[in-house]
Enzyme design. Sequence first.
Site, PDB file in Angstrom:
ATOM      1  CD  GLU C  29     -39.151  35.991   7.290  1.00 58.24           C
ATOM      2  OE1 GLU C  29     -38.124  35.459   6.843  1.00 58.24           O
ATOM      3  OE2 GLU C  29     -40.210  35.363   7.461  1.00 58.24           O
ATOM      4  CB  SER C  58     -44.917  34.751  11.477  1.00 56.52           C
ATOM      5  OG  SER C  58     -44.299  34.994  12.714  1.00 56.52           O
ATOM      6  CD  GLU C  59     -41.294  32.164   6.882  1.00 55.98           C
ATOM      7  OE1 GLU C  59     -41.656  31.450   7.851  1.00 55.98           O
ATOM      8  OE2 GLU C  59     -40.137  32.609   6.781  1.00 55.98           O
ATOM      9  CG  PHE C  82     -34.329  32.395   0.436  1.00 53.38           C
ATOM     10  CD1 PHE C  82     -33.283  32.061  -0.412  1.00 53.38           C
ATOM     11  CD2 PHE C  82     -34.082  33.282   1.473  1.00 53.38           C
ATOM     12  CE1 PHE C  82     -32.014  32.598  -0.232  1.00 53.38           C
ATOM     13  CE2 PHE C  82     -32.816  33.822   1.663  1.00 53.38           C
ATOM     14  CZ  PHE C  82     -31.772  33.480   0.809  1.00 53.38           C
ATOM     15  CB  ALA C  83     -38.744  30.285  -4.187  1.00 50.99           C
ATOM     16  CG  ASP C  84     -35.803  27.342  -1.153  1.00 53.42           C
ATOM     17  OD1 ASP C  84     -35.281  26.302  -1.523  1.00 53.42           O
ATOM     18  OD2 ASP C  84     -35.508  28.452  -1.663  1.00 53.42           O
ATOM     19  CG  PHE C  87     -42.602  24.614   0.275  1.00 55.45           C
ATOM     20  CD1 PHE C  87     -43.739  24.096  -0.325  1.00 55.45           C
ATOM     21  CD2 PHE C  87     -41.427  24.648  -0.449  1.00 55.45           C
ATOM     22  CE1 PHE C  87     -43.699  23.615  -1.632  1.00 55.45           C
ATOM     23  CE2 PHE C  87     -41.366  24.166  -1.753  1.00 55.45           C
ATOM     24  CZ  PHE C  87     -42.511  23.655  -2.344  1.00 55.45           C
ATOM     25  CG  HIS C 128     -31.295  29.053   1.646  1.00 58.87           C
ATOM     26  ND1 HIS C 128     -31.212  28.089   2.620  1.00 58.87           N
ATOM     27  CD2 HIS C 128     -31.638  30.199   2.290  1.00 58.87           C
ATOM     28  CE1 HIS C 128     -31.477  28.639   3.803  1.00 58.87           C
ATOM     29  NE2 HIS C 128     -31.743  29.903   3.634  1.00 58.87           N
TER      30      HIS C 128
HETATM   31  C1  LIG Z   1     -38.605  29.564   7.448  1.00 60.31           C
HETATM   32  C2  LIG Z   1     -37.493  30.522   7.216  1.00 60.31           C
HETATM   33  N1  LIG Z   1     -37.750  31.840   7.107  1.00 60.31           N
HETATM   34  C3  LIG Z   1     -36.753  32.710   6.901  1.00 60.31           C
HETATM   35  C4  LIG Z   1     -35.453  32.305   6.803  1.00 60.31           C
HETATM   36  C5  LIG Z   1     -34.319  33.296   6.578  1.00 60.31           C
HETATM   37  N2  LIG Z   1     -33.547  33.446   7.833  1.00 60.31           N
HETATM   38  C6  LIG Z   1     -32.449  32.717   8.076  1.00 60.31           C
HETATM   39  S1  LIG Z   1     -31.825  32.975   9.611  1.00 60.31           S
HETATM   40  C7  LIG Z   1     -33.016  34.115   9.955  1.00 60.31           C
HETATM   41  C8  LIG Z   1     -33.034  34.767  11.294  1.00 60.31           C
HETATM   42  C9  LIG Z   1     -33.175  33.750  12.376  1.00 60.31           C
HETATM   43  O1  LIG Z   1     -33.160  34.348  13.632  1.00 60.31           O
HETATM   44  P1  LIG Z   1     -32.998  33.457  14.929  1.00 60.31           P
HETATM   45  O2  LIG Z   1     -33.985  32.353  14.895  1.00 60.31           O
HETATM   46  O3  LIG Z   1     -33.035  34.359  16.101  1.00 60.31           O
HETATM   47  O4  LIG Z   1     -31.587  32.765  14.779  1.00 60.31           O
HETATM   48  P2  LIG Z   1     -30.150  33.494  14.759  1.00 60.31           P
HETATM   49  O5  LIG Z   1     -29.846  33.804  13.327  1.00 60.31           O
HETATM   50  O6  LIG Z   1     -30.227  34.685  15.614  1.00 60.31           O
HETATM   51  O7  LIG Z   1     -29.227  32.448  15.291  1.00 60.31           O
HETATM   52  C10 LIG Z   1     -33.882  34.267   8.874  1.00 60.31           C
HETATM   53  C11 LIG Z   1     -35.025  35.182   8.839  1.00 60.31           C
HETATM   54  C12 LIG Z   1     -35.217  30.921   6.913  1.00 60.31           C
HETATM   55  N3  LIG Z   1     -33.986  30.429   6.800  1.00 60.31           N
HETATM   56  N4  LIG Z   1     -36.242  30.076   7.141  1.00 60.31           N
END
Ligand SMILES: Cc1ncc(C[n+]2csc(CCOP(=O)(O)OP(=O)(O)O)c2C)c(N)n1
Lengths: 326, 326, 324, 324
Positions: C29, C58-59, C82-84, C87, C128
Amino acid sequence: MKYSKNFLLGLYRTMVRIRSFETKAEELSLKGEVLGYVHLYIGQEAIATGAMANLSKEDYITSTHRGHGHMIAKGADIGKMMSELYGKVTGYCRGKGGSMHIADLSIGVLGANGEVAGGLPIASGAGMAIKIKKTDQVVVAFFGDGASNRGAVAEAMNWCAVFKLPVIFIAENNHFASTWKEQTTTGKSITDRATGYNIPAVSVDGNDVIAVYEASMHAVDRARRGKGPTLIEAETYRIKGHYVGDKDQMYRNKKEVELYWQKEPIGQFEKKLTEMNLLTAAEKYKVWNDAAKEIDKAVKFAQQSAWPPVESALEDLFADATYCID
Amino acid sequence: MKYSKNFLLGLYRTMVRIRSFETKAEELSLKGEVLGYVHLYIGQEAIATGAMANLSKEDYITSTHRGHGHMIAKGADIGKMMSELYGKVTGYCRGKGGSMHIADLSIGVLGANGEVAGGLPIASGAGMAIKIKKTDQVVVAFFGDGASNRGAVAEAMNWCAVFKLPVIFIAENNHFASTWKEQTTTGKSITDRATGYNIPAVSVDGNDVIAVYEASMHAVDRARRGKGPTLIEAETYRIKGHYVGDKDQMYRNKKEVELYWQKEPIGQFEKKLTEMNLLTAAEKYKVWNDAAKEIDKAVKFAQQSAWPPVESALEDLFADATYCID
Amino acid sequence: MRELTFAEALGEAMLEEMSKDPTIFTYGEDIAKQGGIFGAYKSLLGKFPDRVIDTPISEEVLLGSALGAALAGMRPVAEFHFADFLFTGMTAVTNQIMKFRYMTGGQAKVHLVLRGPDGITRSGAAQHSESIETLFMHIPGIKIIVPSTPYDMKGLFKTALKADDPVICFEHKKLYETKGPVPEEEYYIPFGVADIKRQGTNVTIVSTSRMLHESLTAAEYLQKEGIDSEVIDLRTLVPWDKQTVLNSVKKTHHLIVAHETWKRAGWGAEIAATIQEEAFSYLEAPILRVGAKNVHIPFSPKLQDFVVPDHENVASAVRKVLRG
Amino acid sequence: MRELTFAEALGEAMLEEMSKDPTIFTYGEDIAKQGGIFGAYKSLLGKFPDRVIDTPISEEVLLGSALGAALAGMRPVAEFHFADFLFTGMTAVTNQIMKFRYMTGGQAKVHLVLRGPDGITRSGAAQHSESIETLFMHIPGIKIIVPSTPYDMKGLFKTALKADDPVICFEHKKLYETKGPVPEEEYYIPFGVADIKRQGTNVTIVSTSRMLHESLTAAEYLQKEGIDSEVIDLRTLVPWDKQTVLNSVKKTHHLIVAHETWKRAGWGAEIAATIQEEAFSYLEAPILRVGAKNVHIPFSPKLQDFVVPDHENVASAVRKVLRG
Ligand SMILES: Cc1ncc(C[n+]2csc(CCOP(=O)(O)OP(=O)(O)O)c2C)c(N)n1
Ligand SMILES: Cc1ncc(C[n+]2csc(CCOP(=O)(O)OP(=O)(O)O)c2C)c(N)n1
Ligand SMILES: [Mg+2]
Ligand SMILES: [Mg+2]
């Protein structure tokens, strides 16, 4: 319009309070007073506001990493919010959570979430509880367009449909998942995802607070009557960076952003209210001014609050922590 | 029919070989010679057979916990399969895997899977590899109706659609997820799930080997031409218990099972071939008899094979296990 | 010698190996368009457009697809962000990647790398900030690299990119911007070979990643008190270099293991349990472990500092072990 | 006293508490219509139709919904089907359930139970045989019960159903059919209180679950050789009863920790590391650990037996620790 001035100004006031909170949070985050990662809700105020206008304190919501707007619209205390963003002991989470984990269980906010789509399984469970307890509460689960690609969303939609749970899924489609614009989400609209689960779905203009309000009203009503979940896609645009500090934004065109600033929800609603003679310049001034004062008070509260005592770091993991921490 | 006798008898032979293998596996499992959990493919033979008739050894598949049929249709060695079910050293996995982990990398079978829907992320990755290598291989990912409710399936469909990967999803809808009949799966058909990902989808009679063959042919062709994934739902019925040993089956009506025995794919195909004068009684006898002999040989091979030496338990975790095991 | 940041060292390793080996590709990502959230892929910006790929959130597929791609002949490098968030796709790692070769009786080489940031930042909070390397040491089937310097980062990662087994690499968020010497000449660092980052005679401190630096800082302070510490950087946890630790303990008779992850059932317990078993009679005092307290990482800075160990915790443990 | 099977004891605990407390409900895959794959819910068949629920195969929601239901005032009991499939919904446990109360500053009581089978069967192979309790001891935020007898199963589970914190219960597949005395009178067993299942003076053996029985068997054999073993059943791992172990070791001066999960970085390492730290001067020999070898559980029975420990491995460890 069929709504009272009082009601409409209430929506307006909520949106302005969210915007003002976020504008201040941005400023304070850049200054380094507000800590951690901060994702602003600026430009999406109509969604939380419109949806929450259908809920009472007894109803639940699950929020996202971009959750300040949800909290405020659900009725949270802005002082405790700001204090939490400062990491102070008077904050909602006693300084343990920060922006991404802010919650107020007393008004039904089952948490912001640092995990994208992390709230949906939680919402599903709250829905199960409601069904078993046979109350008429509902749950609203917010998630983003990026989140819609996580398996948890699909599982939750099917689960809530199977058990006919009173859960309303609101996809806030701001067309970005951090640096990505749409390209990682297939389907013509997020509403298409509902087809596979036999869930009614509707796409609305997420920058139009009334449109969101009405779509949510139907969904909430349906849920309260035991008819099961609905998916609402609220179309909007992320006019700010992904988080405070996302400066270069090489991934998008500055022009596009300017364009969308013209369509942001508060300006649109102000225009509409003014045209309808429901909002005078003086009233408008007062709403913004009241909000500014409220935020200033909140900031002062946060600034003057104490840091949490270090030993409190070992509290709050368990209700009964006997021999569990050391 | 537009197909040669040779081709049709080939399909028939494969189905009979699967059926014979499974019938024997059941018998041996009840006797305790075949070990572990065994999920029979009986009644679903048309699906693996029809789909695999479009593939070559270079193409990949990911299989399920109910994977014997996939292996045989893809061209696996029945002796090595049986030996693996016995836990013998001559088995495909040297006795380490058993029924649920059987694989033959040399013919593109990327593993059965003890985890429901566990194969779909793997299939997606094989698809990525193909796309980068620019070969014309394809991947077929099998999964069940129960599996369709796991998030991994949704993630994989979106992922493969986003990257236009040459992956064909085949949902074997046998209407049961262990003890559950349908009630845990919403949507009118599993094909509805594809809508959300803008993937073409088709539902076919999974007990009609030609129908499966043709639907897969189009999907495979589409994938080879770089047009991306397709979802095929193959409708069938699980006429055996969930696994060997699932005896009471309190969760379903015996009558229903009898009914579906009338519709099982081999009988239907025999009838069709006989009506078309493509299958004489003698030919039929020979096909079943050849299969029985092949299976008997396989059983003997398994029985006469040695147990794996205990030290081999410490092998095969890593290609280079220096200091990693102890 | 020229200096590179940790992030640059990683980028250079990727660049060099991707240039030589067309089967390496990397995805995750937010990596392609901005070079990774911590800038680790800046060196790849604009290069290898087919092999540096942004993905959906889509981890499970992100991680599991690495296995499929490896089986189909590629060498995928999947970033877990992120390591978190390992999961959110954990089953693809523990049930698929880590088991595949074994379950299939060694039929395939599972050459793939999972990599990404772990550990604390300032106020990353509970979701995080995790360090979860211990899980992958407990469950068999993946090799673990936990580099502490740009030099190690590059050398270990280049080895990972050539390895025929699954490798997981944890890069501490606080290290990406740190600088260190990295030679121009190509080099590889083998797995399972610890690096004695500081020689000493009174006590052995075993550590990795960020805590390695805290241990070195502690050693400086302790030197002023007359305590001479040997600081060993394990660099890889599977395999881990038992022999080097044993040799050191036989010399110093005292051992501290320091890591950022939770002390309870953390990998320090494995080192301690093993060394007390194999060097029992050499130990003059109990082995002490330094790790995070048994709560999550809190948001507020002072709380975080209290939960997560630093050089002072290492120094106190050393003093305690030497002076009782 | 009457005898019940382990499965019946669990069923009885559920029946008793569900009858008293309408907020308890239970759900999972294949539980309602057939009483659970290992028969643990046979006692619930036909009872509480609204509160015994079959679900889709959707482990992330299955596990995560327990948190939501708890926050909304219920006491959910979610069955994870096989410990291995905790991984398909792992993030709901580690990132949500285990963190929620802490992250929100103690705003809610997270009263929920996750339960299901773990451990080996005959030829369950790598994806249906795991014991992964150590993960939940390492990461903070959930209490762990690992009962070894019907008596403990019932008493601990009843406590779990009244607890105000998340609890995870691992029931070994090989124990469900085992029988043991269970009194008719109601009772609860507190967490964190080990049970000395056999008194002895020469060596302390700490264990749980299936390996507790293997340890008792080993103790019988060893007695014939003149070795008198004390066998301690921890019963819960978070919290674990350090004091009872310490007291025993101060008496026997020798310690073995035996579990079925992998030895490397398993919870035995935590016990060993802690005891050598706190009872260093009492130990006359190194602490030895007995656990699975560092590979996955193989299908073929002899391979499985070789990888997973039994009473012979425990007995050899005892002999080694006592005789060198
Ligand atoms: C499971 C997970 N994967 C990746 C991330 C890192 N991350 C934080 S916000 C984000 C984008 C999210 O996009 P969206 O769902 O459209 O929400 P928006 O930021 O646009 O409000 C990502 C990839 C995360 N926090 N959690
Ligand atoms: C992730 C996961 N959850 C649960 C199980 C247990 N389980 C094995 S098969 C099965 C039912 C699968 O149903 P379906 O996908 O329709 O396949 P079928 O058995 O009908 O072929 C379940 C629940 C599992 N193996 N993996
Ligand atoms: Mg978005
Ligand atoms: Mg099925």
